[in-house]
Structures are given as C-alpha cells and as structure tokens.
Design a protein around this motif. Structure first.
Motif, mmCIF file in Angstrom:
data_model
loop_
_atom_site.group_PDB
_atom_site.id
_atom_site.type_symbol
_atom_site.label_atom_id
_atom_site.label_comp_id
_atom_site.label_asym_id
_atom_site.label_seq_id
_atom_site.Cartn_x
_atom_site.Cartn_y
_atom_site.Cartn_z
ATOM 1 N N VAL A 89 -6.204 4.847 7.149
ATOM 2 C CA VAL A 89 -6.161 3.986 5.969
ATOM 3 C C VAL A 89 -4.866 3.179 5.930
ATOM 4 O O VAL A 89 -3.780 3.734 6.077
ATOM 5 C CB VAL A 89 -6.282 4.821 4.675
ATOM 6 C CG1 VAL A 89 -6.172 3.933 3.438
ATOM 7 C CG2 VAL A 89 -7.607 5.584 4.660
ATOM 8 N N GLY A 90 -4.976 1.877 5.726
ATOM 9 C CA GLY A 90 -3.807 1.024 5.573
ATOM 10 C C GLY A 90 -3.569 0.150 6.791
ATOM 11 O O GLY A 90 -3.693 0.602 7.939
ATOM 12 N N LEU A 91 -3.240 -1.110 6.557
ATOM 13 C CA LEU A 91 -3.069 -2.047 7.670
ATOM 14 C C LEU A 91 -1.875 -1.701 8.553
ATOM 15 O O LEU A 91 -1.968 -1.783 9.784
ATOM 16 C CB LEU A 91 -2.917 -3.477 7.129
ATOM 17 C CG LEU A 91 -2.768 -4.549 8.211
ATOM 18 C CD1 LEU A 91 -3.995 -4.609 9.093
ATOM 19 C CD2 LEU A 91 -2.498 -5.909 7.577
ATOM 20 N N VAL A 92 -0.741 -1.306 7.963
ATOM 21 C CA VAL A 92 0.456 -1.021 8.769
ATOM 22 C C VAL A 92 0.202 0.098 9.777
ATOM 23 O O VAL A 92 0.457 -0.076 10.971
ATOM 24 C CB VAL A 92 1.673 -0.706 7.865
ATOM 25 C CG1 VAL A 92 2.834 -0.173 8.692
ATOM 26 C CG2 VAL A 92 2.114 -1.957 7.113
ATOM 27 N N PRO A 93 -0.302 1.281 9.359
ATOM 28 C CA PRO A 93 -0.572 2.317 10.363
ATOM 29 C C PRO A 93 -1.637 1.907 11.371
ATOM 30 O O PRO A 93 -1.555 2.279 12.546
ATOM 31 C CB PRO A 93 -1.019 3.531 9.533
ATOM 32 C CG PRO A 93 -1.349 3.016 8.186
ATOM 33 C CD PRO A 93 -0.520 1.799 7.984
ATOM 34 N N ILE A 94 -2.634 1.102 10.946
ATOM 35 C CA ILE A 94 -3.652 0.641 11.891
ATOM 36 C C ILE A 94 -3.014 -0.223 12.976
ATOM 37 O O ILE A 94 -3.280 -0.050 14.172
ATOM 38 C CB ILE A 94 -4.758 -0.147 11.157
ATOM 39 C CG1 ILE A 94 -5.597 0.795 10.299
ATOM 40 C CG2 ILE A 94 -5.664 -0.875 12.153
ATOM 41 C CD1 ILE A 94 -6.574 0.082 9.379
ATOM 42 N N LEU A 95 -2.152 -1.150 12.578
ATOM 43 C CA LEU A 95 -1.486 -2.013 13.554
ATOM 44 C C LEU A 95 -0.573 -1.207 14.475
ATOM 45 O O LEU A 95 -0.493 -1.473 15.682
ATOM 46 C CB LEU A 95 -0.690 -3.106 12.843
ATOM 47 C CG LEU A 95 -1.513 -4.170 12.104
ATOM 48 C CD1 LEU A 95 -0.588 -5.147 11.376
ATOM 49 C CD2 LEU A 95 -2.439 -4.911 13.060
ATOM 50 N N GLU A 96 0.145 -0.218 13.926
ATOM 51 C CA GLU A 96 1.032 0.607 14.750
ATOM 52 C C GLU A 96 0.244 1.370 15.800
ATOM 53 O O GLU A 96 0.642 1.433 16.965
ATOM 54 C CB GLU A 96 1.820 1.572 13.854
ATOM 55 C CG GLU A 96 2.892 0.889 13.028
ATOM 56 C CD GLU A 96 3.594 1.844 12.071
ATOM 57 O OE1 GLU A 96 4.732 1.551 11.697
ATOM 58 O OE2 GLU A 96 2.992 2.888 11.708
#
Length: 344
Positions: A89-96
């Motif tokens: 959940v969440g764009l930042v962890p997905i991108l990481e």
C-alpha cells in the motif's frame, strides 16, 4: 514455487526524492473533460502509457471479486502464501520496491483520476482504476491521502517456509554459505519486525530466520516498515529444531541480545563492545532477538551466549528494533567493515 526476478525499470532523475515524486504524481490528476475533443486527448494520453497486451480496468464496487481478493491478501498470511501474492500500500513503497527489481507487479490499483507514474509505465501487470470507497476498503484506512496506489505483487523468491513440502530443499539454496543470520524469536509487532529486516539488509546480513509466534513479514505494516528489504533479503520461517540443525551443520556461533538485568535467572551475560565485535569478526554468527513483551524464550536463553547493550540511567532495555539496529551494526560482516574503511 520460486518466481523469476523482475527486471528493474528505468529510473527518474536522481535529483527528485520519493516524496517529490509523489507530489508530482498527485499533481498529474486527470482533469474532468469539458469537451469531446479534450476527452479524446486525455484518452489518447492514457492509452500511450499502456504496453501492448496490458489491460485497463475500472472497479467502483466493494463487492467486486478483485476487491475481496485484495482484502484477503491484506488480512490473511495463509491466503498470501497459498496465492503466492502480497499487497503493498502506498506509492512511495511501491516505487522503492519496483526500483529494486526484486519483485513483479501483478496488478496496480490507482485512485480514479490519477495517471500511471512514469516509473511504472513498463510494468506488465494490469492497471485498475478504483473509487475512493474501494481504495479505503482495500487499504483498511479511513483516508486516501497517502494511498493513491496499491500493488498486488508476487511473493519474493527469497522466502522459504520450512513447514512447506519443499522447505528443506529450498533452504540450502537460499542460505548456502551464511556468515550472519538474524533470528527473531516471537516478534509480534509488524513495525518492529519490518524495521529489523530493513536494518539487517542495510548492514549486509545474509538472512532472517523467523521462529514461531513472529508476525508475518508480508503483513502490510511490516512491508511498509521494511521499505522493500523483505523482498531482497532471504527470509526463512521455521522452528527451533530447524534452526539448531541449520546452525550446527554450518558451525555458527549463537548469540542472543539480552537485557543487562538477569531477571529470568540467566547469568554470564557479556557486554556488547568493540572488543567483543572484533573477536567475533571472523566467525559465522547467529543473533537472536526476543519479543517486545516476553523477551527471549527459554530455549533461546539455554542455547545462546547472552550479550547486553551497556546503558546508563534507570532503563533496563531498549525497543527491540532500536536494540537490534545497534547489534546488527556492531556485529556486521567483516567485508562490509573492510569496504567502508577503504572508501572513507
């Protein structure tokens, strides 16, 4: 089943931080079309961000089967393992995680009105646009301010459950010549567990062994705290019998972090120091950390040499993730210490 590693996508400009990319992403909300011509332009722009064969879907109802599937992935460890999938959940962890190249995205769920982020244009999975109500249902959060995106991802190939049929065979492939293994004994807080996995990865430990009563490392909160480390570092779930056999076969020294106060009747606790760390530099180590409330299990106390962090004042112990970070740094592998010396 072991899954193939996904190729890393092209990166954005390194000058932009993850937070800046999220803000830029949010600014790219698609405006409501005022004319047919404008609507056609928007549709064309959206279509250009999809690869051949990639599907674009829309989900507005919480009764949709995909929504029910995602909620079960969030709530059930057994379901995650049976499906071989997890929820991030969440764009930042997905991108990481996507930049690390250690996981493949099956499905990207985006809040209605958002464009696909540049970094994710190359993903092969489906893109599903969902309503705010659906996003709240899947994430379990009351606000969508920080949950504009959710990803359904493959379970990492570096995970091994020794209770499974092929666990023993897979273990040797994951940890064939380990020098540093972190063992977690009943860690139940997902934030602490994720932070410990992140620290182990940062200090180049070889893997993490989870004893019974630990929370699932692919719990959504644990995944967010680990910031992608759970998909990069070998993680093994097993019992004390499995651990003893593994450590004995490889001749690893077993240490356990322990409060300086010996209220459990243990004695002979050593103090963590540079001298102790230097003396262990050439040895293969297994470090056990106990749960937040109950501390080390009796089996751990009996099997390990106990080591405490020296502290001043009235405090007997630290939060396990804080204490773990100190232990993992002080006892990090020799090659990491050597490489840092050369570059300093």
């Amino acid at each position: 089943m072991l899954l193939a590693r996904a190729p890393p996508p092209p990166l954005l400009s390194p000058s932009k931080s993850p937070a800046q990319r999220v803000r830029a992403f949010c600014r790219r909300r698609l405006a409501a079309p005022s004319t047919a011509a404008h609507a056609s332009t928007v549709a064309s722009s959206e279509a250009s961000s999809f690869r051949a064969g990639q599907k674009r879907k829309q989900v507005a109802s919480v009764a949709n089967p995909l929504v029910k599937h995602c909620v079960k992935l969030r709530d059930s460890a057994a379901y995650r393992r049976s499906c071989g999938r997890l929820l991030l959940v969440g764009l930042v962890p997905i991108l990481e995680v996507w930049r690390s190249g250690f996981a493949a995205i099956d499905c990207l769920l985006l809040l209605d009105g958002l464009a696909v982020p540049e970094e994710l244009h190359e993903l092969c999975g489906d893109v599903v646009y969902v309503s705010a109500t659906v996003m709240k249902k899947i994430s379990g959060m009351q606000s969508v301010d920080s949950t504009e995106a959710i990803a359904v991802m493959h379970m990492p190939k570096y995970f091994c459950d020794l209770n499974g049929d092929d666990g023993g065979a897979a273990l040797d492939g994951l940890l064939h010549s380990p020098r540093r293994i972190l063992v977690l004994d009943g860690i139940q807080d997902p934030g602490n567990l994720g932070t410990l996995i992140r620290s182990a990865c940062a200090f180049k430990w070889d893997g993490v062994f989870l004893l019974p009563s630990c929370c699932d490392p692919f719990n959504e909160k644990a995944l967010r705290a680990a910031r992608g480390a759970s998909l990069q570092l070998p993680i093994v779930s097993g019992n004390w019998y499995d651990l003893r056999a593994f450590m004995t076969e490889r001749g690893m020294k077993m240490l356990a972090g322990h409060p300086e106060s010996n209220s459990d009747g243990s004695d002979g606790t050593q103090t963590l120091s540079k001298e102790l760390a230097d003396s262990l530099m050439n040895e293969s180590l297994c470090l056990v950390l106990g749960s937040e409330g109950n501390g080390l299990s009796e089996e751990t106390v009996q099997a390990c040499e106990l080591v405490s962090i020296p502290m001043e004042g009235i405090f007997e112990s630290l939060n396990v993730s804080v204490a773990g970070g100190i232990f993992l740094f002080m006892l990090r592998p020799k090659q990491q210490i050597y490489s840092r010396t050369l570059t300093s």
